[in-house]
Design a protein around this motif. Sequence first.
Motif, PDB file in Angstrom:
ATOM      1  N   SER A 199     103.746 -49.375 -71.246  1.00 24.93           N
ATOM      2  CA  SER A 199     104.596 -48.534 -72.091  1.00 24.93           C
ATOM      3  C   SER A 199     103.874 -47.260 -72.523  1.00 24.93           C
ATOM      4  CB  SER A 199     105.054 -49.311 -73.327  1.00 24.93           C
ATOM      5  OG  SER A 199     103.956 -49.610 -74.178  1.00 24.93           O
ATOM      6  N   LEU A 200     102.544 -47.266 -72.456  1.00 25.09           N
ATOM      7  CA  LEU A 200     101.771 -46.090 -72.842  1.00 25.09           C
ATOM      8  C   LEU A 200     101.784 -45.013 -71.767  1.00 25.09           C
ATOM      9  CD1 LEU A 200      98.660 -48.007 -74.245  1.00 25.09           C
ATOM     10  CD2 LEU A 200     100.409 -46.855 -75.605  1.00 25.09           C
ATOM     11  N   VAL A 201     102.050 -45.403 -70.523  1.00 24.00           N
ATOM     12  CA  VAL A 201     101.883 -44.455 -69.416  1.00 24.00           C
ATOM     13  C   VAL A 201     103.176 -44.163 -68.656  1.00 24.00           C
ATOM     14  CG1 VAL A 201      99.468 -45.105 -69.127  1.00 24.00           C
ATOM     15  CG2 VAL A 201     101.216 -46.273 -67.782  1.00 24.00           C
ATOM     16  N   THR A 202     104.297 -44.757 -69.026  1.00 20.28           N
ATOM     17  CA  THR A 202     105.529 -44.511 -68.269  1.00 20.28           C
ATOM     18  C   THR A 202     105.972 -43.048 -68.377  1.00 20.28           C
ATOM     19  OG1 THR A 202     106.759 -45.378 -70.178  1.00 20.28           O
ATOM     20  CG2 THR A 202     106.437 -46.855 -68.306  1.00 20.28           C
ATOM     21  N   LYS A 203     105.792 -42.440 -69.543  1.00 26.03           N
ATOM     22  CA  LYS A 203     106.119 -41.013 -69.690  1.00 26.03           C
ATOM     23  C   LYS A 203     105.234 -40.172 -68.772  1.00 26.03           C
ATOM     24  CE  LYS A 203     109.115 -40.909 -73.272  1.00 26.03           C
ATOM     25  NZ  LYS A 203     110.407 -40.209 -73.313  1.00 26.03           N
ATOM     26  N   LEU A 204     103.970 -40.548 -68.679  1.00 25.37           N
ATOM     27  CA  LEU A 204     103.038 -39.818 -67.821  1.00 25.37           C
ATOM     28  C   LEU A 204     103.424 -39.972 -66.353  1.00 25.37           C
ATOM     29  CD1 LEU A 204     100.444 -38.177 -67.517  1.00 25.37           C
ATOM     30  CD2 LEU A 204      99.164 -40.334 -67.518  1.00 25.37           C
ATOM     31  N   LEU A 205     103.825 -41.174 -65.954  1.00 27.16           N
ATOM     32  CA  LEU A 205     104.269 -41.388 -64.577  1.00 27.16           C
ATOM     33  C   LEU A 205     105.458 -40.491 -64.246  1.00 27.16           C
ATOM     34  CD1 LEU A 205     104.053 -45.299 -64.398  1.00 27.16           C
ATOM     35  CD2 LEU A 205     102.557 -43.667 -63.235  1.00 27.16           C
ATOM     36  N   GLY A 206     106.356 -40.342 -65.201  1.00 24.35           N
ATOM     37  CA  GLY A 206     107.506 -39.464 -64.989  1.00 24.35           C
ATOM     38  C   GLY A 206     107.092 -38.023 -64.797  1.00 24.35           C
ATOM     39  N   ARG A 207     106.134 -37.567 -65.593  1.00 23.01           N
ATOM     40  CA  ARG A 207     105.674 -36.175 -65.482  1.00 23.01           C
ATOM     41  C   ARG A 207     104.990 -35.922 -64.142  1.00 23.01           C
ATOM     42  NH1 ARG A 207     104.657 -32.597 -70.564  1.00 23.01           N
ATOM     43  NH2 ARG A 207     105.261 -33.920 -72.314  1.00 23.01           N
ATOM     44  N   ILE A 208     104.205 -36.907 -63.680  1.00 24.37           N
ATOM     45  CA  ILE A 208     103.436 -36.714 -62.449  1.00 24.37           C
ATOM     46  C   ILE A 208     104.324 -36.793 -61.212  1.00 24.37           C
ATOM     47  CG2 ILE A 208     101.609 -37.676 -60.995  1.00 24.37           C
ATOM     48  CD1 ILE A 208     100.255 -38.659 -63.594  1.00 24.37           C
ATOM     49  N   TYR A 209     105.189 -37.816 -61.176  1.00 25.13           N
ATOM     50  CA  TYR A 209     105.900 -38.110 -59.932  1.00 25.13           C
ATOM     51  C   TYR A 209     107.369 -37.698 -59.928  1.00 25.13           C
ATOM     52  CZ  TYR A 209     101.733 -40.836 -58.979  1.00 25.13           C
ATOM     53  OH  TYR A 209     100.440 -41.219 -58.769  1.00 25.13           O
ATOM     54  N   TYR A 210     107.933 -37.373 -61.094  1.00 24.50           N
ATOM     55  CA  TYR A 210     109.345 -36.990 -61.159  1.00 24.50           C
ATOM     56  C   TYR A 210     109.506 -35.723 -61.982  1.00 24.50           C
ATOM     57  CZ  TYR A 210     110.265 -41.573 -59.179  1.00 24.50           C
ATOM     58  OH  TYR A 210     110.288 -42.671 -58.349  1.00 24.50           O
ATOM     59  N   HIS A 211     108.692 -34.734 -61.663  1.00 19.37           N
ATOM     60  CA  HIS A 211     108.708 -33.479 -62.415  1.00 19.37           C
ATOM     61  C   HIS A 211     110.038 -32.767 -62.206  1.00 19.37           C
ATOM     62  CE1 HIS A 211     107.152 -29.861 -64.307  1.00 19.37           C
ATOM     63  NE2 HIS A 211     107.697 -29.173 -63.322  1.00 19.37           N
ATOM     64  N   VAL A 212     110.575 -32.208 -63.296  1.00 18.18           N
ATOM     65  CA  VAL A 212     111.825 -31.459 -63.250  1.00 18.18           C
ATOM     66  C   VAL A 212     111.529 -30.010 -63.636  1.00 18.18           C
ATOM     67  CG1 VAL A 212     114.158 -31.205 -64.162  1.00 18.18           C
ATOM     68  CG2 VAL A 212     113.194 -33.484 -63.806  1.00 18.18           C
ATOM     69  N   ASP A 213     111.846 -29.083 -62.755  1.00 17.50           N
ATOM     70  CA  ASP A 213     111.622 -27.659 -63.045  1.00 17.50           C
ATOM     71  C   ASP A 213     112.782 -27.092 -63.854  1.00 17.50           C
ATOM     72  OD1 ASP A 213     109.212 -27.535 -61.668  1.00 17.50           O
ATOM     73  OD2 ASP A 213     110.242 -27.244 -59.748  1.00 17.50           O
TER      74      ASP A 213
END
Length: 533
Positions: free
Chosen positions: A43-57
């Motif tokens: 739960s600490l890193v799911t936001k980070l995973l989203g930023r790294i692998y599902y970046h939205v411009d």
Amino acid sequence: MARDELKVLNALDVAKTQLYHFTAIVIAGMGFFTDAYDLFCISLVTKLLGRIYYHVDGDLKPGTLPPGVAASVNGVAFVGTIAGQLFFGWLGDKMGRKRVYGMTLMIMVICSIASGLSFSDKPKSVMATLCFFRFWLGFGIGGDYPLSATIMSEYANKKTRGAFIAAVFAMQGFGILAGGIFAIIVSASFQSSFPAPTYEENPLASTVKQADYVWRIILMFGAIPAGMTYYWRMKMPETARYTALVAKNAKQAATDMSKVLQMEIDAEPEKVDEVTKKQFGLFSREFARRHGLHLLGTTSTWFLLDIAFYSSNLFQKDIFTNVGWLPPAKTMNAIHEVYKIARAQTLIALFSTVPGYWFTVAFIDKIGRFKIQLMGFFFMTVFMFSLAIPYDHWSQKGNRIGFVVLYSLTFFFSNFGPNATTFVVPAEIFPARLRSTCHGISAASGKAGAMVGAFGFLYASQSQDKTKTDKGYPAGIGMKNSLIVLGVVNALGLLFTFLVPESNGKSLEELSQENVEEEEPESRPQHSRTVPV
């Protein structure tokens, strides 16, 4: 009519608290420390995973995991945990607690490391590999539940048995706390070494390439405490209750416990044969008559508790963002967001989660399991409704501290309440030959509830109202309804608690009725009440 108890079992029941009790707590407890770290660090890193692998411009919207991916990453470990609890619970009754105890740790070590090595250029491949290894990580974690609880209950004396089992489970709180502290250290180190602008200032530059190491290091760290205790688990002797009552080896049971207790104990092979000559299985009428309602009580209360407990734990970051305790994601860079989430969860763990566990340890043998569980469910219900009904009030900027305080109290009373007692009681009330199996079934029911919480809460909380409050925070219609549902779930848990017997101060054989001789059907009394008077 009660039989005379085996001397080896009576010696364990009346033994004074000794070094081996604390050794067993540490050995079994380090498994739970690792379990909690591995389950909740995601739960600490799911936001980070989203930023790294599902970046939205564009439109200043930080990348987030798609709902299906987020649900899988958060929930797949629970699927593995259910399988592990059922499998290792059954195996612990068939092969012995000790023989399979080391297997669970090795699975956890290997899969913790492998989870952080989910390499690929494609986001789907990374997430698929991560989910694969987290499933098997959960499988190992699942085995730890019935084995640790059963081993501790069978080693403990009856006077302080509840405190000892609860102390093993309380290590879960330290695991949650350690996860937050380690994430703070890692994210702070990377933040100072690789400074980056906020997402609002520069979306692409806000996630530095080194951020990919942060989540991997956090996940892989869980292998260390598990590996450290493997040797000591292998040195523990098999429990006397398994050896005598299941394996029917009176001599070995007496020999093992003579070394542990440092006293001479008679083997009594004839009495072992007498005690074990009439035994019933899990699917027999006799089990249903003696323990059917008990198993219904332990499974239902654990199921309901984990819906509330795990949904609240896994999605703290979403709740805190909605009430404004965490700043908007666009005002932070990727690593700083991990730091903020970890700090918030660490504060909750430090001031409510961990104290709740140890309040249970302190009071469980004084006021009993039943009262603690009833009290916990009651206050969890009260505080959930206190958060949900005036949710619009709490979402205002000036009122968020009050929200956090009430939210913290739900964690305190879940741990000084059913989160601990649902773990303790199934390890006490079932026969030795079925104890690990029944605990595994009860625990698996709990993780089924955790899955309901992980998947259901994720989708329900996303139905946010597009309007804003006058202070700029989202009204959160979906979050409000989710909290109301959790309040209802806790109220149901309170009702089902009345199916669970009080086990305080009684021997395991008295609770499981293994020391009761078979009676003729016409002379059997009616089913006794399961609620203390």
